[in-house]
Design an enzyme around this catalytic site. Structure first.
Site, PDB file in Angstrom:
ATOM      1  N   HIS A   3      24.929 -24.487  -8.324  1.00 24.61           N
ATOM      2  CA  HIS A   3      25.206 -23.148  -7.808  1.00 24.61           C
ATOM      3  C   HIS A   3      26.389 -22.528  -8.552  1.00 24.61           C
ATOM      4  O   HIS A   3      26.398 -21.317  -8.841  1.00 24.61           O
ATOM      5  CB  HIS A   3      25.497 -23.242  -6.312  1.00 24.61           C
ATOM      6  N   GLU A  51      25.130 -20.995 -11.699  1.00 26.30           N
ATOM      7  CA  GLU A  51      24.420 -19.732 -11.467  1.00 26.30           C
ATOM      8  C   GLU A  51      25.387 -18.556 -11.532  1.00 26.30           C
ATOM      9  O   GLU A  51      25.058 -17.484 -12.050  1.00 26.30           O
ATOM     10  CB  GLU A  51      23.720 -19.766 -10.116  1.00 26.30           C
TER      11      GLU A  51
END
Length: 441
Positions: A71, A74
């Site tokens: 994450h 990202e």
């Protein structure tokens, strides 16, 4: 006749594949040097296109000490490369009216942009630059650490999000699939820059990259643009290299033992989910599962909606859902209701599932559920983003791409007996229940 694009095994040489699709569209697949896979679906008459760069790594692939890295990446890939600052990346898309974003899942990550067909080269160049040359600047990382913590706090303030996250943890337990996709606040605060960098260098490689595009896109031109952009990013596109193998698929994952969990939140409404494990992403019965879920909780005529909301007025929102992973899946029944009604609503949801297991669906209900799925499938394929996503999942997960007619045919082939048998299997499985609301001890 319906057509299927049987995607070649990732480890095999990259023979190009071409197949016609509905509405004059055509899907092509090419493996470039380095093992990079490129799939396109040309949609005649469309003046826009959606381009996505997929990496077959998700939250389940994080090693100890790297939790939260997927994450984190990202976010960080938008924060600057050797050639572009974060502002340069933002301006590149804004200047052409494009939309750029990214999504992290348990088994893959995707960076994508929707632009005019004439601006596809810009989107390819920027996304490839992000994927190959992210700087992961320490200062930007610390700033983004705070942003991600705020994102997690926002999700934690939404009791529905909490219920779904905790339900996955309850069902999958202490396994990689049971970890939150976005990471926990503790993991995000703790993960060092070196760990995020190691995760990036390990998983972002030519042989793991899949580039998909749909809309007003030319396949040969896109392949050339991707190859040039990746080479400019310093990636070694060695001739003869083959794509990384797809994620290993097991028949079933670890069997859930069934967990009951109550999360206390000072809310006016309670959220409850009941369910357990189900089919993996490639199980041939996934079309049966779709029909079952549509009949049970897929719309206003579904059993949950009619019994819980329309007849009894116990909830505003109630539905069923399913998601598949490599070796297992998740099936849940959800409702938001008054805290005092949680037990009653839970019993009603379970009763409807057990009724589907004990009594075959009538012909009218089966036809209605199939019609709902068929209509939703066709309507959902009207935009380039959906088709881009379909290509990525076909390559990374299924190993085949069904055209719309073949998908409709498989849905229409589902029988009431198949639905009943699968419902019986789900009803007999260990059951987990998660409640989120203002409950006392």
């Amino acid at each position: 006749m319906p057509q299927i694009l049987p995607l070649v095994a990732p480890g095999s040489p990259g023979a190009e594949l071409v197949v016609g699709q509905d509405g004059g569209a055509a899907v092509r697949r090419t493996v470039l040097p380095g093992g990079v896979r490129v799939l396109t679906e040309h949609m005649p008459g469309l003046r826009s296109a959606t381009v996505g760069a997929w990496v077959g790594v998700g939250s389940r692939d994080e090693m100890s000490g790297h939790f939260g890295s997927t994450h984190f990446l990202e976010h960080l890939l938008f924060k600057g490369t050797a050639r572009r600052s974060a502002m340069d990346i933002a301006e590149a898309f804004d200047a052409v009216g494009g939309e750029a974003n990214a999504a992290t899942g348990k088994e893959h990550t995707c960076y994508y942009a929707r632009v005019l067909d004439t601006d596809v080269p810009i989107a390819v160049d920027v996304i490839a630059d992000m994927v190959t040359s992210a700087r992961l600047d320490p200062d930007e990382l610390e700033t983004e650490r705070g942003v991600i913590l705020e994102e997690l706090a926002m999700n934690d303030d939404d009791p529905s999000d909490v219920a779904h996250e905790q339900f996955a943890t309850a069902v999958f337990g202490d396994t990689p699939l049971g970890r939150p996709i976005g990471g926990t606040p503790h993991a995000i605060r703790s993960v060092p820059r070196d760990a995020v960098w190691e995760h990036y260098r390990e998983h972002y490689r030519p042989d793991t990259l899949v580039v998909t595009a749909a809309g007003g896109v030319d396949h040969d031109a896109l392949c050339a643009q991707v190859a040039d952009a990746l080479a400019a990013g310093g990636w070694d596109l060695a001739a003869g290299a083959v794509p990384a193998p797809r994620r290993a698929v097991g028949e079933r994952g670890a069997v859930s033992v069934g967990v009951e969990l109550t999360v206390r939140r000072p809310t006016e409404q309670a959220n409850v989910i009941v369910g357990g494990t189900c089919l993996n992403a490639t199980d041939g019965r996934r079309f049966v599962l779709s029909v079952l879920s549509a009949a049970l909780g897929g719309g206003m005529s579904s059993r949950l909606f009619q019994e819980i909301r329309e007849k009894r007025g116990l909830a505003y929102s109630t539905y069923s859902y399913a998601s598949g992973h490599a070796e297992t899946g998740l099936f849940g029944l959800y409702a938001g209701c008054a805290p005092a009604k949680v037990d009653e609503v839970t019993e009603l949801m379970v009763a409807e599932l057990e009724r589907m297991a004990s009594e075959a669906m009538g012909a009218a209900e089966l036809e209605r559920s199939i019609g709902q799925l068929c209509g939703g499938l066709v309507l959902g394929m009207e935009d380039s983003g959906s088709r881009m996503s379909r290509l990525g999942k076909a390559e990374l997960v299924h190993g085949e791409l069904l055209d719309v007619d073949e998908s409709l045919a498989r849905i229409r082939a589902v029988t009431a007996r198949e639905v009943q048998e699968l419902a019986a299997e789900l009803a007999a499985a260990p059951r987990s229940v998660v409640r989120v609301g203002p409950f006392g001890d």
